[in-house]
Design a protein around this motif. Structure first.
Motif, PDB file in Angstrom:
ATOM      1  N   LEU A 184       0.828  -1.204   0.000  1.00 44.08           N
ATOM      2  CA  LEU A 184       0.000   0.000   0.000  1.00 44.08           C
ATOM      3  C   LEU A 184       0.866   1.260   0.000  1.00 44.08           C
ATOM      4  CD1 LEU A 184      -2.828  -1.030   2.504  1.00 44.08           C
ATOM      5  CD2 LEU A 184      -3.012  -0.765   0.027  1.00 44.08           C
ATOM      6  N   LYS A 185       1.954   1.227   0.772  1.00 42.51           N
ATOM      7  CA  LYS A 185       2.854   2.377   0.789  1.00 42.51           C
ATOM      8  C   LYS A 185       3.462   2.627  -0.589  1.00 42.51           C
ATOM      9  CE  LYS A 185       4.182   2.298   5.668  1.00 42.51           C
ATOM     10  NZ  LYS A 185       5.291   2.104   6.627  1.00 42.51           N
ATOM     11  N   SER A 186       3.880   1.533  -1.230  1.00 48.70           N
ATOM     12  CA  SER A 186       4.451   1.688  -2.574  1.00 48.70           C
ATOM     13  C   SER A 186       3.400   2.211  -3.555  1.00 48.70           C
ATOM     14  CB  SER A 186       5.021   0.356  -3.056  1.00 48.70           C
ATOM     15  OG  SER A 186       3.985  -0.623  -3.140  1.00 48.70           O
ATOM     16  N   GLN A 187       2.164   1.715  -3.426  1.00 49.89           N
ATOM     17  CA  GLN A 187       1.095   2.213  -4.294  1.00 49.89           C
ATOM     18  C   GLN A 187       0.814   3.691  -4.029  1.00 49.89           C
ATOM     19  OE1 GLN A 187      -2.321  -0.292  -3.835  1.00 49.89           O
ATOM     20  NE2 GLN A 187      -1.334  -2.087  -4.801  1.00 49.89           N
ATOM     21  N   ILE A 188       0.856   4.070  -2.734  1.00 53.49           N
ATOM     22  CA  ILE A 188       0.634   5.482  -2.391  1.00 53.49           C
ATOM     23  C   ILE A 188       1.738   6.354  -2.982  1.00 53.49           C
ATOM     24  CG2 ILE A 188       0.621   7.115  -0.469  1.00 53.49           C
ATOM     25  CD1 ILE A 188      -0.853   4.957   1.164  1.00 53.49           C
ATOM     26  N   LYS A 189       2.985   5.865  -2.876  1.00 54.00           N
ATOM     27  CA  LYS A 189       4.094   6.620  -3.457  1.00 54.00           C
ATOM     28  C   LYS A 189       3.922   6.766  -4.975  1.00 54.00           C
ATOM     29  CE  LYS A 189       7.560   5.488   0.035  1.00 54.00           C
ATOM     30  NZ  LYS A 189       8.844   4.793   0.305  1.00 54.00           N
ATOM     31  N   LEU A 246       1.093   6.670  -6.605  1.00 56.77           N
ATOM     32  CA  LEU A 246      -0.020   7.588  -6.848  1.00 56.77           C
ATOM     33  C   LEU A 246       0.395   9.040  -6.611  1.00 56.77           C
ATOM     34  CD1 LEU A 246      -2.981   5.589  -5.237  1.00 56.77           C
ATOM     35  CD2 LEU A 246      -2.562   5.977  -7.666  1.00 56.77           C
ATOM     36  N   GLU A 247       1.212   9.249  -5.580  1.00 55.08           N
ATOM     37  CA  GLU A 247       1.698  10.608  -5.335  1.00 55.08           C
ATOM     38  C   GLU A 247       2.582  11.102  -6.483  1.00 55.08           C
ATOM     39  OE1 GLU A 247       3.625  10.467  -1.580  1.00 55.08           O
ATOM     40  OE2 GLU A 247       1.752  10.618  -0.412  1.00 55.08           O
ATOM     41  N   ALA A 248       3.462  10.196  -6.982  1.00 54.47           N
ATOM     42  CA  ALA A 248       4.298  10.577  -8.127  1.00 54.47           C
ATOM     43  C   ALA A 248       3.440  10.869  -9.355  1.00 54.47           C
ATOM     44  CB  ALA A 248       5.289   9.447  -8.421  1.00 54.47           C
ATOM     45  N   GLU A 249       2.411  10.045  -9.586  1.00 55.73           N
ATOM     46  CA  GLU A 249       1.507  10.277 -10.712  1.00 55.73           C
ATOM     47  C   GLU A 249       0.738  11.578 -10.538  1.00 55.73           C
ATOM     48  OE1 GLU A 249      -0.051   9.200 -14.402  1.00 55.73           O
ATOM     49  OE2 GLU A 249       1.533   8.232 -13.218  1.00 55.73           O
ATOM     50  N   LYS A 250       0.336  11.862  -9.299  1.00 53.62           N
ATOM     51  CA  LYS A 250      -0.375  13.111  -9.010  1.00 53.62           C
ATOM     52  C   LYS A 250       0.521  14.315  -9.284  1.00 53.62           C
ATOM     53  CE  LYS A 250      -2.609  15.614  -5.252  1.00 53.62           C
ATOM     54  NZ  LYS A 250      -2.909  15.627  -3.791  1.00 53.62           N
ATOM     55  N   LEU A 251       1.787  14.214  -8.805  1.00 46.73           N
ATOM     56  CA  LEU A 251       2.724  15.311  -9.041  1.00 46.73           C
ATOM     57  C   LEU A 251       2.961  15.524 -10.539  1.00 46.73           C
ATOM     58  CD1 LEU A 251       4.648  17.383  -7.790  1.00 46.73           C
ATOM     59  CD2 LEU A 251       6.398  15.578  -7.697  1.00 46.73           C
ATOM     60  N   LYS A 252       3.063  14.417 -11.263  1.00 45.82           N
ATOM     61  CA  LYS A 252       3.248  14.500 -12.713  1.00 45.82           C
ATOM     62  C   LYS A 252       2.060  15.180 -13.374  1.00 45.82           C
ATOM     63  CE  LYS A 252       4.257  11.532 -16.677  1.00 45.82           C
ATOM     64  NZ  LYS A 252       4.480  10.128 -17.123  1.00 45.82           N
ATOM     65  N   LEU A 253       0.852  14.765 -12.946  1.00 47.59           N
ATOM     66  CA  LEU A 253      -0.350  15.360 -13.510  1.00 47.59           C
ATOM     67  C   LEU A 253      -0.463  16.835 -13.150  1.00 47.59           C
ATOM     68  CD1 LEU A 253      -2.941  12.485 -12.895  1.00 47.59           C
ATOM     69  CD2 LEU A 253      -1.935  13.182 -15.085  1.00 47.59           C
ATOM     70  N   GLU A 254      -0.086  17.178 -11.908  1.00 48.12           N
ATOM     71  CA  GLU A 254      -0.127  18.590 -11.508  1.00 48.12           C
ATOM     72  C   GLU A 254       0.837  19.417 -12.348  1.00 48.12           C
ATOM     73  OE1 GLU A 254       0.649  18.637  -7.357  1.00 48.12           O
ATOM     74  OE2 GLU A 254      -1.418  18.128  -6.784  1.00 48.12           O
ATOM     75  N   ASN A 255       2.048  18.885 -12.570  1.00 51.16           N
ATOM     76  CA  ASN A 255       3.018  19.597 -13.408  1.00 51.16           C
ATOM     77  C   ASN A 255       2.494  19.774 -14.843  1.00 51.16           C
ATOM     78  OD1 ASN A 255       4.851  19.822 -11.304  1.00 51.16           O
ATOM     79  ND2 ASN A 255       5.793  17.819 -11.765  1.00 51.16           N
ATOM     80  N   GLN A 256       1.893  18.663 -15.353  1.00 48.24           N
ATOM     81  CA  GLN A 256       1.343  18.738 -16.706  1.00 48.24           C
ATOM     82  C   GLN A 256       0.207  19.752 -16.776  1.00 48.24           C
ATOM     83  OE1 GLN A 256       0.216  14.926 -18.142  1.00 48.24           O
ATOM     84  NE2 GLN A 256      -0.323  15.651 -20.213  1.00 48.24           N
ATOM     85  N   LEU A 257      -0.630  19.782 -15.699  1.00 54.01           N
ATOM     86  CA  LEU A 257      -1.756  20.716 -15.676  1.00 54.01           C
ATOM     87  C   LEU A 257      -1.267  22.163 -15.607  1.00 54.01           C
ATOM     88  CD1 LEU A 257      -4.811  21.158 -15.545  1.00 54.01           C
ATOM     89  CD2 LEU A 257      -4.656  20.919 -13.042  1.00 54.01           C
ATOM     90  N   SER A 258      -0.249  22.401 -14.765  1.00 56.13           N
ATOM     91  CA  SER A 258       0.294  23.770 -14.672  1.00 56.13           C
ATOM     92  C   SER A 258       0.928  24.194 -16.014  1.00 56.13           C
ATOM     93  CB  SER A 258       1.307  23.841 -13.535  1.00 56.13           C
ATOM     94  OG  SER A 258       2.404  22.966 -13.794  1.00 56.13           O
ATOM     95  N   LYS A 259       1.577  23.242 -16.662  1.00 50.11           N
ATOM     96  CA  LYS A 259       2.176  23.545 -17.964  1.00 50.11           C
ATOM     97  C   LYS A 259       1.099  23.890 -18.983  1.00 50.11           C
ATOM     98  CE  LYS A 259       5.304  21.604 -21.398  1.00 50.11           C
ATOM     99  NZ  LYS A 259       6.116  20.410 -21.802  1.00 50.11           N
TER     100      LYS A 259
END
Length: 232
Positions: A173-178, A180-193
């Protein structure tokens, strides 16, 4: 009392004492078993059956002799003949009494011999059964303790297995959370771009619109100036 009947009477008294010792709760069956298995009795035990049969044969012979004496001195002919002489009658009654006494002594001696043999066998059997029962109880207790230990060990192993599974699930679960957090950060960066690109496109469109308006105004001014010159 003659010598042989004195010996038989002494043997009877000894048998009575032995029966009392075996019947009364003086010693436990285990102690009697140890006494029966002593070296002295074991040495006698090899020929015990022979001695016992010889003893029974002797007692039976004395019993038959006592019965013969009773029948001899109880005959009606002897009583009829003794009625004429008082001394003879008294001697006959005394001999009859002795014969009856010998009958009881030999009969009880024979009976108690069988009783003692049976008591010894029963006490030995009881001691053996008690030893087997004690061994079975110890075996059952050891089996119960072993089963308890096995259940405790299996419970501990099951607890350890469950802890390992829990830790494994938590790590997953921790690895999945990590992830998901990395995917979220990627999506946030893509959204800001994309927002920046959108704002840049919007600003460029606004500038183009302004430039277009300015050109339209200049074109209109040029058309108006051209119309004035033709009218002149």
């Amino acid at each position: 009392m003659s010598l042989q009947w004195t010996l038989i009477a002494s043997f009877l008294y000894t048998e009575i004492l032995v029966v009392l010792l075996l019947v009364l709760p003086i010693a436990s069956p285990q102690r009697w078993q140890k006494l029966f298995k002593s070296r002295f009795l074991q040495s006698l035990g090899q020929q015990a059956s022979i001695y016992f049969l010889v003893l029974l044969a002797i007692l039976v012979l004395f019993l038959l002799d006592a019965i013969r004496e009773i029948r001899k001195y109880s005959s009606p002919e002897l009583h009829d003949h003794a009625h004429n002489h008082l001394d003879t009658e008294m001697q006959g009654n005394m001999r009859l009494f002795r014969a009856q006494r010998n009958f009881y002594i030999s009969g009880f001696s024979l009976f108690l011999s069988l009783v003692i043999r049976r008591l010894v066998l029963l006490i030995s059997t009881q001691a053996t059964l008690m030893a087997q029962n004690e061994a079975s109880m110890k075996q059952a207790q050891s089996a119960t303790s072993a089963a308890r230990n096995l259940l405790q060990k299996s419970g501990e192993s099951a607890q350890n297995d469950s802890n390992e599974v829990h830790d494994k699930v938590v790590n997953e679960l921790k690895s999945q959370i990590k992830e998901l957090e990395a995917e979220k950060l990627k999506l946030e960066n893509q959204l800001s771009k994309e927002k920046k690109d959108k704002s840049a496109v919007k600003s460029q469109a606004d500038s183009l619109a302004k430039e277009y308006d300015r050109l339209n105004e200049e074109h209109a001014k040029m058309l108006a100036a051209g119309g004035d010159k033709k009218s002149d």
